[in-house]
Scaffold this motif. Structure first.
Motif, short mmCIF file in Angstrom:
data_model
loop_
_atom_site.label_atom_id
_atom_site.label_comp_id
_atom_site.label_asym_id
_atom_site.label_seq_id
_atom_site.Cartn_x
_atom_site.Cartn_y
_atom_site.Cartn_z
N LEU A 236 0.83 -1.19 0.00
CA LEU A 236 0.00 0.00 0.00
C LEU A 236 0.87 1.25 0.00
N PRO A 237 0.36 2.38 -0.53
CA PRO A 237 1.14 3.61 -0.51
C PRO A 237 1.30 4.17 0.89
N ARG A 238 2.39 4.89 1.08
CA ARG A 238 2.71 5.55 2.35
C ARG A 238 2.66 4.57 3.52
N ALA A 239 3.21 3.39 3.29
CA ALA A 239 3.23 2.34 4.32
C ALA A 239 4.65 1.78 4.43
N ALA A 278 4.02 2.63 -7.21
CA ALA A 278 4.91 3.74 -7.57
C ALA A 278 4.55 4.31 -8.93
N GLN A 279 3.30 4.08 -9.38
CA GLN A 279 2.70 4.64 -10.60
C GLN A 279 3.28 4.06 -11.89
N GLY A 280 3.90 2.89 -11.83
CA GLY A 280 4.29 2.25 -13.08
C GLY A 280 5.76 1.89 -13.16
N PRO A 281 6.20 1.42 -14.34
CA PRO A 281 7.56 0.90 -14.50
C PRO A 281 8.67 1.89 -14.16
#
Length: 355
Positions: A236-239, A278-281
Motif C-alpha cells: 500500500l502507498p505511504r506504508a 509507484a505509478q508504473g515501470p
C-alpha cells in the motif's frame, strides 16, 4: 480560464455540489465477569446520505467531455452500516494485557470536480484485530507498551493521480491486508531526564487490485501514456516497512528563578511508495528511507506579585541536518515527472507570557 491550450475557449466553468447528511448512534457496555477482567462491547450505527449535482458550461463540455455529454447531471446515494467494537483486558498489576476487534467504515463519496457523470466511490470497510500489553514499573519511571495487529480492508479507497489529466482522484481497490508490531518505551532515570523511543514494523499488500492506474512509456512517441495493471501483491502507498523514533527531554532549574527545557527527537522511516505501484515501470513515485532530527527548548520563569504570572522564551529547529527529501513524487502522462520537496531546515524563536 482560457488560452492557446484550449483553442481560445472562454468560460470553462463546472459547478459541482455535494450535499451530505449523516446520522449515527453509539453505545458501549462494560462488563466485569471476574475480578481483574474487563470486557467492553460497543457499536455505532450510521446512516449516510449524499446528493450530487453538476452544471457544466458549453465550452467546458467541448474542452473536457466526450461528444454528446449532458450539461447537467445528478446522483443520489444512501448507505446504512453497523460497526461493532469488542475489547477484553486483564490486569496483572504491573502488566495489563488486552485483545480487541474493531470494525471501521469510511463513507462512500464522489470525486469532484468532474465534467461527466461518474459512479460514486464505494464505502471503505476495515476489520482490525490487536493484542498487546502495557507495563508500568512500581516507581512509575519505566513505561513499556507492546502491540501486534492485523487488519483487513474491503473496497479500500485509494488516492491516485489520474495519469491523463494530472488530477488527484479516489478509486476503489478490491481489498488489502496488513500486519505488524510496535513497541514504545518511556524511561525517567532521574527527575531531570526523560528518554523515549518507538519502533514499528508493518507489512501491507493489496490482496486484489486488478485494474490499477499506472503510467508507461509509449514505444512510438517515447512519452508517458496512461495504462492499467494488476497490482495485486504490491504494498500500500505511504506504508513504510520500518519506522522508529528516539529522543530525550532535559528539564530543571538553572538559577535565577529560571527553569530550562531541552527536547530532541530523531525520526526514521524506511522507503515507501507515494501511490500504488509507484505509478508504473518508472517507479518514480517512491522515496528511499530517511531520518529527520528536530530540536526545541525554552526557559521559563514564574513571577509573583505582578500582572504577569510567568513568561517563556524558546527556540525550535526542524530538520536540523537540512536533509533534502521529497514530500511527494508524481508521474503524469499529461505533465511528466514532478516533485514536491519537503521543507529544508527551519528555525525560529518563540516568546509567550501568561497573565
Amino acid at each position: 480560464m482560457s488560452g492557446i491550450a484550449f483553442g481560445g475557449l472562454t468560460d470553462l466553468t463546472v459547478e459541482n455540489y455535494v450535499k451530505t447528511e449523516s446520522f449515527s448512534a453509539f453505545g458501549e457496555i462494560y462488563l466485569t465477569p471476574i475480578e481483574r477482567l474487563k470486557i467492553t462491547l460497543g457499536g455505532r450505527y450510521t446512516i449516510d446520505s449524499r446528493d450530487f449535482s453538476a452544471n457544466v458550461a458549453p465550452n467546458a463540455l467541448l474542452a473536457f467531455a466526450p461528444p454528446g455529454s449532458p450539461s447537467s447531471f445528478s446522483s443520489h446515494g444512501k448507505e446504512s452500516v453497523f460497526t461493532p467494537r469488542v475489547v477484553a483486558s486483564y490486569d496483572f498489576d504491573a502488566v495489563n494485557v488486552y485483545a480487541s476487534w474493531n470494525r471501521g467504515y469510511k463513507e462512500f463519496g464522489y470525486n469532484t470536480p468532474v465534467f461527466v457523470s461518474e459512479d460514486p466511490v464505494n464505502a471503505e470497510k476495515i476489520d482490525s484485530f490487536e493484542v498487546g500489553a502495557k507495563f508500568v514499573s512500581d516507581d512509575r519511571r519505566l513505561r513499556l507498551n507492546l502491540a501486534a495487529f492485523y487488519y483487513n480492508y474491503r473496497d479500500i479507497q485509494v488516492s491516485i493521480i489520474d495519469i491523463s489529466t494530472g488530477a488527484n482522484v479516489l478509486e476503489n481497490a478490491a481489498g488489502a491486508e496488513g500486519y505488524g508490531a510496535e513497541i514504545d518505551a518511556n524511561f525517567e532515570p532521574t527527575n531531570w531526564l526523560k528518554l523515549f523511543g518507538v519502533a514499528g514494523y508493518l507489512h501491507t499488500e493489496y490482496t486484489s487490485y486488478p485494474n490499477a492506474a499506472i503510467a508507461v512509456i509509449d514505444p512510438v512517441t517515447g512519452g508517458l501514456v496512461s495504462s492499467r495493471a494488476d497490482l495485486t501483491g504490491t504494498r500500500l502507498p505511504r506504508a513504510p516497512s520500518f519506522t522508529g523514533s528516539v529522543g530525550f527531554e532535559l528539564h530543571g532549574p538553572i538559577g535565577g528563578g529560571f527553569d530550562a527545557h531541552l527536547n530532541a527527537l530523531t525520526r526514521y522511516t524506511s522507503g515507501y511508495d507515494f501511490f500504488p505501484g509507484a505509478q508504473g515501470p518508472l517507479q518514480y513515485s517512491r522515496t528511499g528511507g530517511y531520518a529527520i532530527i528536530n530540536l526545541s527548548g525554552y526557559i521559563e520563569r514564574e513571577l509573583n506579585g505582578s500582572g504577569i504570572r510567568s513568561y517563556r522564551l524558546g527556540f525550535y529547529i526542524n530538520n536540523a541536518t537540512d536533509l533534502k527529501y521529497s514530500s511527494i513524487n508524481v508521474t503524469s502522462a499529461g505533465f511528466g515527472l514532478f516533485q514536491t520537496v519537503a521543507p529544508p531546515i527551519t528555525y525560529g524563536l518563540r516568546a509567550s507570557a501568561e497573565f
